[in-house]
Each structure stands twice: as structure tokens, then as C-alpha cells.
Scaffold this active site. Structure first.
Site: not given
Ligand code: AMP
Length: 292
Positions: A30-31, A34, A37, A61, A150, A179, A187, A190
Site C-alpha cells: 500500500m506504499g 520502508h 517492503h 479493506q 510479510g 524487519i 517497521m 503507519r
Molecule cells: P502494506 O504496504 O503495509 O500493505 O504491506 C505490504 C507488505 O509488506 C505486506 O505483505 C506486509 O506484511 C509487508 N510488511 C509490512 N511491514 C513489514 C515489515 N516490517 N517487515 C516485513 N514485511 C513487512
């Protein structure tokens, strides 16, 4: 890097990739990217000829309009980061592209049974239906060989895994480690919304997971563990714990007692001020072997 805004642009690129027999690794996000990602991107790059990321803040969602509104959106920064890290293509659709007839027009509902009656599913009504919808759509559009998620969103991984099996998507999923920042905070996009003071105390969440892990290994009861962990987090009045659960990794159902027969996960969700944070630790059963 190919920046693709429409489904038909993705399809054209897919034709090229597939005609030369190359494989695709897909990283949906979702951008507000960090290192978490980027670690998924790196895993994808190691195992595939092509890596495609998507950046889409999926409205279906979100159960909370203000959370959706305030979700960080920094597309230019994200594109620069992906380019720098060698991502070959990014899909950046608009709401109109993903839901051409509007969000309310979708009739399909995806239910995940017991997997969604706990934790995130229990506290965020309709969240996993929205996740299931958007991930299915993205899988149909990108048609990857592998997709990378993740462990940070452990329950999300479990429901997508089940969906891929139940609906025969034929995509191999990879669960990648969490991570963390130096102080242990997982990380998250948010985290950008935390004030300086909130950021300072945010690592308490991970600290409480570590305390709970220790107590579990020492054979303490789940009730005792929950009590201690929630008390530790709540020492700071800015924190409001939503749940703190010890569950079986295989089905995410809560347990009454650890017996060393199952891999477990300790999962927490809490508000820190206005920002909702989640985190978890997976504990392999070998670590609990003294309890057998
Ligand atoms: P999001 O952009 O928050 O929807 O996350 C996109 C993907 O990155 C999802 O599969 C998350 O689980 C993964 N992700 C988010 N934060 C972390 C992190 N700190 N370490 C590893 N994967 C992450």
C-alpha cells in the site's frame, strides 16, 4: 522501471515477459515504502526473472474512514526508492481502474471461516473480505509465479494462503520475516504518523512480546502472560491494547496452555494515540520442548 497505471498496460508487459518464458515475483503493497517492503522486493529479485510491485491503498479493506484518509501516500518517493532498488515494474492503479463501477458494486464476498473470527478479523469488520478481493484481483491481473508477504501481517498471510489453496490460484506464496527498527519496533507505513513522543515509547509493543515469549518458555499460563504483557504496554497511558493473543500458528486459534506440540504465535494490536499498530512473534515448538 516500467510504471504501469492500467490493467491493459500490465497485460502488455506480461505478454512480453511470458513469451520469453521468464518468471514473475510479485510484491503487493500500500506504499509509503520502508525496509520491510524492500526486504520482500529483495526476496522476489533473488528467485525470479522479473519483479513487479504494486502500490494501491485499497479502500475496501479499511473499516475506518479516517484511517483510510490519513494513510500515508508518497508515490513519488516510493517510485524513486523502487527504481533505486532495481524493481523492474510497478503497478499503480487508481480506484477507478480497480473498481470501475464503484466499491459498492462488487457482489462477491470472501469468507475465511474460523481464520477471520479472531484478532484482526474480529476487530476490523470486513477487513479480510476487502483484502481477499483486492489480492485476488491483483493476482488475476499480474499472474505471478511467486508472491511475497510479510510475517508482520501474519493473519493476512494465513487467509491469503488459504484463498490461494481453496481457489487453485497456482501461485507460490512466501512469508518473509519482520524487519524492525533498532529499538525493536516493527517497521510500518503507519509509524510515520507517530509523534516524536509516541515513537519513543512504541517499542514497548515488541518488548511485551519478548516478555511473553520468555514467560511461555518458562511454562507460565496464558492468562498470566496476557495479564503481564497488557500491564506492561498499558503503563503508558497513550497505549490502548486491543488484543494480546497466544495462538497456534497453523490455524491462529487461541490456546489455553502451551504443551510444546505446536508452533505458536504471540500477536498484539494496540492503539498508540490515533495510530493502530500490530506486531507478532512466532515461536517454534522446539523452543517449548521443555514443556512436553
Ligand atoms: P502494506 O504496504 O503495509 O500493505 O504491506 C505490504 C507488505 O509488506 C505486506 O505483505 C506486509 O506484511 C509487508 N510488511 C509490512 N511491514 C513489514 C515489515 N516490517 N517487515 C516485513 N514485511 C513487512
Amino acid at each position: 522501471m516500467h510504471v504501469l497505471k492500467t490493467i491493459s498496460e500490465v497485460r502488455q508487459l506480461l505478454l512480453q515477459i511470458r513469451s520469453s518464458g521468464q518468471s514473475i515475483g510479485f510484491v503487493p503493497t500500500m506504499g509509503a515504502l520502508h525496509q520491510g517492503h524492500l526486504s520482500l522486493l529483495q526476496q522476489a529479485q533473488m528467485a525470479n526473472d522479473w519483479t513487479i510491485c504494486s502500490i494501491y491503498v485499497n479502500p475496501t479493506q479499511f473499516d475506518n474512514a479516517s484511517d483510510l484518509f490519513k494513510y500515508p501516500r508518497v508515490a513519488e518517493e516510493d517510485l524513486a526508492l523502487l527504481e533505486k532498488h532495481g524493481c523492474q515494474a510497478v503497478f499503480l492503479p487508481t480506484d477507478q481502474e480497480m473498481y470501475p463501477n464503484g466499491m459498492d458494486d462488487i457482489s462477491v464476498r470472501i469468507q475465511f471461516g474460523d481464520l477471520e473470527t479472531v484478532m484482526e478479523g474480529k476487530y476490523r469488520t470486513g477487513h479480510f473480505n476487502g483484502v481477499g478481493l483486492v489480492v485476488s484481483k491483483l493476482f488475476h491481473i499480474v499472474q505471478p509465479d511467486h508472491a511475497y508477504f510479510g510475517q508482520k501481517d501474519l493473519q493476512q498471510f494465513a487467509i491469503i494462503n488459504k484463498m490461494v489453496e481453496d481457489l487453485s490460484f497456482g501461485i507460490k506464496l512466501r512469508r518473509c520475516p519482520i524487519i524492525r527498527e533498532k529499538d525493536g519496533l516493527a517497521m510500518s507505513s503507519r509509524n510515520r504518523r507517530l509523534s516524536e513522543r509516541e515513537r519513543y515509547i512504541a517499542s514497548r509493543l515488541y518488548e511485551s512480546l519478548r516478555i511473553a515469549q520468555r514467560m511461555l518458555i518458562d511454562g507460565k499460563s496464558i492468562q498470566e502472560i496476557q495479564h503481564e504483557a497488557i500491564a506492561n504496554i498499558s503503563k503508558h497511558k497513550d497505549f490502548k491494547v486491543e488484543y494480546f493473543e497466544v495462538v497456534q500458528l497453523r490455524d491462529l486459534q487461541g490456546i489455553l496452555k502451551a504443551d510444546g506440540q505446536e508452533d505458536l504465535a504471540i500477536c498484539v494490536a494496540a492503539y498508540l494515540g490515533q495510530v493502530r499498530l500490530i506486531d507478532n512473534i512466532v515461536i517454534e515448538k522446539e523452543l517449548l520442548s521443555d514443556l512436553v
